[in-house]
Design a protein around this motif. Sequence first.
Motif, PDB file in Angstrom:
ATOM      1  N   MET A  62       0.849  -1.181   0.000  1.00  0.00           N
ATOM      2  CA  MET A  62       0.000   0.000   0.000  1.00  0.00           C
ATOM      3  C   MET A  62       0.888   1.235   0.000  1.00  0.00           C
ATOM      4  O   MET A  62       1.451   1.623   1.022  1.00  0.00           O
ATOM      5  CB  MET A  62      -0.935   0.019   1.211  1.00  0.00           C
ATOM      6  CG  MET A  62      -1.883   1.213   1.201  1.00  0.00           C
ATOM      7  SD  MET A  62      -3.101   1.127   2.533  1.00  0.00           S
ATOM      8  CE  MET A  62      -3.978   2.679   2.265  1.00  0.00           C
ATOM      9  N   ASP A  63       1.075   1.800  -1.175  1.00  0.00           N
ATOM     10  CA  ASP A  63       1.890   3.006  -1.362  1.00  0.00           C
ATOM     11  C   ASP A  63       3.321   2.836  -0.866  1.00  0.00           C
ATOM     12  O   ASP A  63       3.945   3.796  -0.390  1.00  0.00           O
ATOM     13  CB  ASP A  63       1.222   4.211  -0.690  1.00  0.00           C
ATOM     14  CG  ASP A  63      -0.106   4.567  -1.347  1.00  0.00           C
ATOM     15  OD1 ASP A  63      -0.185   4.502  -2.587  1.00  0.00           O
ATOM     16  OD2 ASP A  63      -1.064   4.886  -0.621  1.00  0.00           O
ATOM     17  N   ASN A  64       3.849   1.624  -0.976  1.00  0.00           N
ATOM     18  CA  ASN A  64       5.260   1.401  -0.654  1.00  0.00           C
ATOM     19  C   ASN A  64       6.147   2.047  -1.708  1.00  0.00           C
ATOM     20  O   ASN A  64       5.775   2.111  -2.883  1.00  0.00           O
ATOM     21  CB  ASN A  64       5.565  -0.098  -0.610  1.00  0.00           C
ATOM     22  CG  ASN A  64       4.842  -0.836   0.482  1.00  0.00           C
ATOM     23  OD1 ASN A  64       3.617  -0.923   0.471  1.00  0.00           O
ATOM     24  ND2 ASN A  64       5.585  -1.425   1.407  1.00  0.00           N
ATOM     25  N   GLY A  85      -3.146   0.908  -2.468  1.00  0.00           N
ATOM     26  CA  GLY A  85      -3.088   2.347  -2.281  1.00  0.00           C
ATOM     27  C   GLY A  85      -3.447   3.141  -3.521  1.00  0.00           C
ATOM     28  O   GLY A  85      -4.262   2.731  -4.349  1.00  0.00           O
ATOM     29  N   SER A  86      -2.779   4.280  -3.669  1.00  0.00           N
ATOM     30  CA  SER A  86      -3.042   5.183  -4.795  1.00  0.00           C
ATOM     31  C   SER A  86      -2.046   4.972  -5.927  1.00  0.00           C
ATOM     32  O   SER A  86      -1.836   5.868  -6.761  1.00  0.00           O
ATOM     33  CB  SER A  86      -2.988   6.634  -4.314  1.00  0.00           C
ATOM     34  OG  SER A  86      -1.711   6.917  -3.742  1.00  0.00           O
ATOM     35  N   GLU A  87      -1.447   3.794  -5.977  1.00  0.00           N
ATOM     36  CA  GLU A  87      -0.452   3.502  -7.002  1.00  0.00           C
ATOM     37  C   GLU A  87      -1.039   3.688  -8.408  1.00  0.00           C
ATOM     38  O   GLU A  87      -2.198   3.363  -8.660  1.00  0.00           O
ATOM     39  CB  GLU A  87       0.059   2.062  -6.866  1.00  0.00           C
ATOM     40  CG  GLU A  87       0.668   1.731  -5.521  1.00  0.00           C
ATOM     41  CD  GLU A  87      -0.321   1.183  -4.506  1.00  0.00           C
ATOM     42  OE1 GLU A  87       0.107   0.767  -3.428  1.00  0.00           O
ATOM     43  OE2 GLU A  87      -1.547   1.165  -4.819  1.00  0.00           O
ATOM     44  N   SER A  88      -0.223   4.184  -9.305  1.00  0.00           N
ATOM     45  CA  SER A  88      -0.662   4.379 -10.689  1.00  0.00           C
ATOM     46  C   SER A  88      -0.570   3.065 -11.454  1.00  0.00           C
ATOM     47  O   SER A  88       0.104   2.110 -11.041  1.00  0.00           O
ATOM     48  CB  SER A  88       0.209   5.430 -11.377  1.00  0.00           C
ATOM     49  OG  SER A  88       1.542   4.937 -11.552  1.00  0.00           O
TER      50      SER A  88
END
Length: 211
Positions: A62-64, A85-88
């Motif tokens: 998660m957004d690592n 997460g908010s990964e693209s």
Amino acid sequence: MRTRIKFCGLTRPGDVRLAVELGVDAIGLVFAAGSPRCLTPDQGASLRSAVPPLVDAVALFMDNPGSEVEAVVRRLKPDLLQFHGSESEAFCRSFGVPFIKTVAMGGGASDAATARKRYPSASAFLLDGHAPGQPGGRGERFDWTQVPSLGRPLFLAGGLAPANVAEAVRIVRPYAVDVSSGIEGAPGLKDGGRMQSFVDEVRRADRSAPE
């Protein structure tokens, strides 16, 4: 169709071995900072070694930072990556491993409607009950009658437990169900009886599926 089963957030080799004996299809290993089930790379490698062929090992993030994901990929060689997460799209596919993208359903189905366009390379989508920006694995259920069609295999998560997974399978008919807290005695510590009951209930729902 047989509903696949993923047990997520395992932290002990004995739990991995029992999950495999019960016939689950995938084991989820968490590397998201702040999760009570978060593993170090060394811990993850130990658990990965207990996963036999034909059972998928899924590494969850998660957004690592990209460097952390790369380190886990090199060390564990997971079969799938899972991003919460908010990964693209570009970030998710940059590691050369098939990936699952989680869609937060706690705020409604609006995000789910655009997920297919935002993540065209996703191998599957996982629908979880948490709100956008929050971690999953907290046992939060969402309205199963609002599951969208995303053109990819759907993993159903969020608030699943032995007591309700058969109902969830009958309503949604997902490709797979994903459980973490619903089979635990404490965060990260799976309960053998609940693990067995969960598998039994999924199989019962599959047997009752209409022809």
